[in-house]
Design a protein around this motif. Structure first.
Motif, PDB file in Angstrom:
ATOM      1  N   GLY A 115     138.210   8.440  59.000  1.00 57.68           N
ATOM      2  CA  GLY A 115     137.639   8.698  60.322  1.00 57.68           C
ATOM      3  C   GLY A 115     137.759   7.480  61.211  1.00 57.68           C
ATOM      4  O   GLY A 115     138.178   6.417  60.771  1.00 57.68           O
ATOM      5  N   PRO A 116     137.386   7.632  62.498  1.00 59.94           N
ATOM      6  CA  PRO A 116     137.493   6.498  63.420  1.00 59.94           C
ATOM      7  C   PRO A 116     136.499   5.396  63.059  1.00 59.94           C
ATOM      8  O   PRO A 116     135.392   5.684  62.606  1.00 59.94           O
ATOM      9  N   LYS A 117     136.916   4.165  63.272  1.00 62.56           N
ATOM     10  CA  LYS A 117     136.052   3.019  62.968  1.00 62.56           C
ATOM     11  C   LYS A 117     134.741   3.089  63.748  1.00 62.56           C
ATOM     12  O   LYS A 117     133.668   2.845  63.211  1.00 62.56           O
TER      13      LYS A 117
ATOM     14  N   GLU B 293     135.884  14.281  67.748  1.00 66.63           N
ATOM     15  CA  GLU B 293     135.434  12.961  67.297  1.00 66.63           C
ATOM     16  C   GLU B 293     134.795  12.170  68.429  1.00 66.63           C
ATOM     17  O   GLU B 293     133.766  11.526  68.237  1.00 66.63           O
TER      18      GLU B 293
ATOM     19  N   PRO C 263     139.121   7.375  68.929  1.00 66.65           N
ATOM     20  CA  PRO C 263     139.659   8.093  67.770  1.00 66.65           C
ATOM     21  C   PRO C 263     140.958   7.501  67.224  1.00 66.65           C
ATOM     22  O   PRO C 263     141.347   7.805  66.102  1.00 66.65           O
TER      23      PRO C 263
ATOM     24  N   ASP D  78     142.504   7.841  55.222  1.00 64.41           N
ATOM     25  CA  ASP D  78     141.886   7.858  56.533  1.00 64.41           C
ATOM     26  C   ASP D  78     140.516   8.533  56.431  1.00 64.41           C
ATOM     27  O   ASP D  78     140.425   9.710  56.093  1.00 64.41           O
TER      28      ASP D  78
ATOM     29  N   ASP E 280     141.599   4.317  66.607  1.00 60.75           N
ATOM     30  CA  ASP E 280     141.375   3.182  65.720  1.00 60.75           C
ATOM     31  C   ASP E 280     140.704   3.696  64.451  1.00 60.75           C
ATOM     32  O   ASP E 280     139.502   3.882  64.388  1.00 60.75           O
ATOM     33  N   ARG E 281     141.541   3.957  63.410  1.00 59.01           N
ATOM     34  CA  ARG E 281     141.012   4.622  62.210  1.00 59.01           C
ATOM     35  C   ARG E 281     140.542   3.622  61.179  1.00 59.01           C
ATOM     36  O   ARG E 281     141.029   2.500  61.109  1.00 59.01           O
TER      37      ARG E 281
ATOM     38  N   ALA F 170     140.591  14.921  68.052  1.00 61.92           N
ATOM     39  CA  ALA F 170     140.185  13.710  68.763  1.00 61.92           C
ATOM     40  C   ALA F 170     139.014  14.007  69.690  1.00 61.92           C
ATOM     41  O   ALA F 170     138.065  13.226  69.784  1.00 61.92           O
TER      42      ALA F 170
ATOM     43  N   LEU G 280     140.566   2.787  57.364  1.00 58.06           N
ATOM     44  CA  LEU G 280     141.287   3.160  56.154  1.00 58.06           C
ATOM     45  C   LEU G 280     140.586   2.544  54.955  1.00 58.06           C
ATOM     46  O   LEU G 280     140.347   1.344  54.922  1.00 58.06           O
TER      47      LEU G 280
END
Lengths: 378, 386
Positions: free
Chosen positions: B141-143, B7, B129, B139, B131-132, B4, B134
């Motif tokens: 990565g984060p949006k 990221e 981090p 997964d 809020d992924r 996290a 999909l």
């Protein structure tokens, strides 16, 4: 604050202690910021207010960190110091480097505000129950005003008014011709610092009510609205104070009559309505009357063109009132049915059936149209 | 460092790069405050967009809010064009009004909107981090990372594609127009990029940090170079540096990451502001002091050249006549002596040959204001350099 409607608010305002305090506070605040805002606007320092109000935030946080108390005056003193530091740093950047004033303003504004937010979040993490409520300085909460705050505002406003009247001539001179002021032997630097300091003071005073984010609008909007109605500095300052005070009162009334409404944004919106109204409806500068004048001028011009063209035709005849066909005018731009009608009304032209003829007055006016023009040009 | 944390640092760095690029041009075009206006006035756009999409990361919301940013610019320009108020006043009138509408919209719908003003102002980088994004259940990565990545990609593509046009229109708008680049398209293109970046970044770092990330790195870089490419590179460098150091500072202090990154930007700016080689405050003050001394020196030498009488050239008389304070007179005397411009014999000052030619040349330069005469003097004296 409980829910009530506006009429109820105005009934209560004279009897209810809290409401009276808040209303008085926002009215005084609006008046003093309007007054000083006039100078900011005319000195092309409109955005300085925005920078100063943001720059005041770390001062509030540091004052709290040092004293650990939420006493309004202490916090505002901190805000004043940090606002002044921000202001003079902006001047330093503009004077000593090649960065332009907009960059300097944006820099100080965002950097100080960011630092202030860092301190605020840091304070929030501290195990100190006293810290809650510091973030009211972000958007302001007029409900937290107490009588001593209003007294403070009144005193500062009085002081400000006194200094304004005392140095009126100097302020005015500096505003419109700084170089001339210097040559007359006035200490321009002193006058400049004096007025800037008062602007900072007014901004800081409003932080509790309107908040750092929107304080700049309190400074600008009443002054920008007042500017539209007059060309005299004294009238402008007076009008700005009135507009500011009314924005404060109406804003408070509306926000008090609704739940969940910060005072700051509402006051700003009311002030914006004043600005919008002034922009559109001011008789001399307003957009509406400007447009009306524009259309009227264009019409006059068309009238002149038509008359000039008629004169041109009539000139070739011995008898000036010799009738001509209206169709002749058709391929001419300035001619419309209404312009022709206007000429008839003015007794310049007579119409018989589908023919027109110039009258004597009409011929002379048309001839003078040219001579006048040619003398004007010389 | 856990995942996290890495990221967050990547997101912060990407945001800082995405902001530094349009920021550089805004600073050069003297439109820095427009970024402040945009960052505030996108708020109603975000709120209305949120009502429509119910998702803060939706591309529709980003476009919608960015559109509000463009409206701000158009509105400001319209008010400026009416001539009713000055340019900066127009900015100051528009954005508080729009921002107020946004705040009120949030307040009135506080119960059904998971959006608060603090978050808009400050962002929540620490939560980014979680809020992924999909894609087909995997997964990736984060949006926030994807959003800012896409925006950065578009910005860089546009920068490379239109670098020449941007450069010309920034430094010589007239030339750009005569070469056939539409100033309006470039102007609104830049404004659109700035708006989209602001909206894309606000969720991660908040509205105010966006302003800081746009202006501060560019302003800092501008103090160090006047080459556009170098300035861009430096701005990006400062942005990333403060993003990463700011993250760790916040980590240590347990405070807002956005606030901490801004503080780092502030410290870097302060350092460069003070110590930049030729444009920093210390360098400027030093140069001004030197120039003052040189002007005094020149006045002094001119006086000597104009007077052959012994009493006019007596040390005490000079002090009275030119009316300098003792200290300054001494400094000037020493400076002249050091440069072999004068000789002092029994308290009588006279010009040397070198001093005489120097003075003649200097007068010649001042009268004709031509550069050729002083080429060889430039090394000794600040006064004649640029």
């Amino acid at each position: 604050m409980t829910k009530m409607d506006i009429t109820e608010y105005f009934q209560l305002v004279f009897t209810d202690y809290t409401l009276r305090t808040i209303t008085l506070g926002t009215a005084i605040l609006g008046a003093v910021t309007g007054m000083l805002g006039s100078f900011a606007v005319l000195r092309k320092q409109s955005l300085l207010g925005d920078a100063i109000s943001h720059a005041a935030l770390p001062g509030i946080a540091i004052a709290f960190l040092i004293t650990g108390a939420k006493d309004t005056n202490t916090l505002l003193l901190g805000a004043l110091v940090s606002g002044l530091i921000g202001t003079f740093w902006i001047r330093g950047i503009v004077k000593k480097t090649h960065l332009k004033s907009d960059t300097a303003l944006g820099l100080i504004l965002s950097l100080f505000f960011g630092f202030g937010m860092l301190l605020l979040t840091f304070i929030q993490k501290q195990p100190n129950a006293n810290q809650a409520g510091l973030d009211k300085y972000l958007f302001g909460q007029a409900a937290t005003l107490v009588e001593s705050d209003v007294w403070m505002m009144a005193i500062v406003t009085g002081l400000c008014l006194f200094v304004l009247l005392l140095f009126w001539k100097e302020f005015k001179l500096l505003l419109f011709d700084a170089d001339y002021t210097t040559t007359l032997g006035f200490n321009t630097k002193f006058i400049d610092i004096l007025i800037t300091s008062f602007i900072v003071l007014a901004i800081v005073l409003g932080l509790q009510t309107v908040g750092v984010v929107l304080m700049s609008a309190m400074l600008l909007a009443p002054a920008a609205a007042a500017r539209q109605w007059t060309n005299s500095l004294a009238t402008m300052v007076f009008l700005a104070a009135i507009f500011g005070a009314f924005s404060g009162v109406f804003g408070t009334a509306i926000s008090a009559s609704q739940t969940n409404l910060s005072t700051g944004p509402v006051i700003v919106l009311v002030a914006s309505v004043f600005v919008f109204f002034s922009f559109v409806f001011s008789p001399s500068r307003g957009l509406l009357f400007k447009q009306i004048r524009f259309i009227k001028n264009r019409r006059d011009l068309e009238l002149h063109k038509t008359l000039a063209f008629m004169h041109h035709i009539a000139e070739t005849h011995d008898d000036i009132s010799h009738p001509h066909a209206i169709i002749l005018l058709n391929n001419f731009q300035g001619y419309t049915r209404s312009t022709l009608q206007k000429l008839v009304e003015k007794n310049y032209v007579e119409i018989k059936g589908s023919m027109w003829s110039l009258t004597k007055i009409g011929f002379e006016t048309a001839a003078n149209l040219y001579t006048k023009k040619s003398t004007d040009n010389e | 460092m856990n995942n996290a944390q890495i990221e967050i640092q990547i997101i912060a760095s990407l945001v800082s790069i995405a902001c530094a690029i349009p920021g550089t041009f805004l600073v050069l075009r003297k439109m820095a405050m427009i970024s402040d206006a945009i960052s505030h006035s996108i708020l109603p756009g975000i709120v209305i967009g949120f009502f429509l999409t119910q998702d803060l990361n939706s591309p529709i919301l980003i476009l919608f809010a960015a559109f509000t940013g463009i409206i701000t610019v158009v509105l400001v320009e319209y008010i400026q064009k009416t001539g009713l108020v000055k340019e900066d006043t127009a900015i100051g009138l528009v954005f508080p009004a729009l921002f107020s509408i946004g705040v009120i919209l949030i307040a009135k719908n506080a119960n059904d909107v998971h959006l608060d003003v603090d978050a808009v102002l400050l962002g929540e980088l620490a939560f980014a981090p979680f809020d992924r994004l999909l894609i087909l259940g995997t997964d990736v990565g984060p949006k926030a990372l994807w959003i800012i990545g896409v925006i950065l990609f578009i910005t860089i593509t546009l920068l490379i594609a239109f670098f020449k046009e941007l450069k010309v229109s920034t430094f010589d708008a007239g030339l750009a127009a005569s070469l056939g680049f539409s100033p309006a398209i470039i102007h609104y293109g830049l404004m659109s990029v700035a708006s989209v970046t602001t909206v894309g970044a606000f969720d991660a770092v908040g509205a105010i940090l966006v302003v800081a990330l746009m202006i501060a790195p560019a302003a800092t870089a501008y103090l160090l170079t006047t080459d556009l490419k170098k300035m861009l590179a430096l701005a990006i460098g400062f942005g990333v540096l403060s993003a990463i150091s700011g993250y760790w500072f916040a980590h240590w202090l347990d405070a807002s990451i956005a606030g901490s990154i801004t503080t780092m930007l502030g410290l870097i700016f302060l350092f460069v502001y003070l110590f930049a080689p030729s444009k920093g405050v210390i360098a400027v003050l030093y140069r001004e002091k030197q120039q003052r001394a040189e002007v005094s020196l020149l006045t002094f030498l001119l006086h000597l050249k104009n007077h052959t009488e012994l009493e006019e050239r007596h040390v005490n008389h000079l002090r009275e006549h030119i009316n300098w304070q003792r200290v300054r007179a001494k400094a000037v005397l020493e400076l002249a002596l050091k440069n072999n411009m004068i000789v002092v014999d029994k308290n009588i000052v006279s010009l040397t040959k070198k001093g005489d030619t120097f003075t003649s040349k200097a007068i010649d330069y001042i009268i004709t204001n031509r550069d050729a005469q002083i080429e060889d003097m430039k090394d000794d004296f600040f006064l004649f350099r640029g």
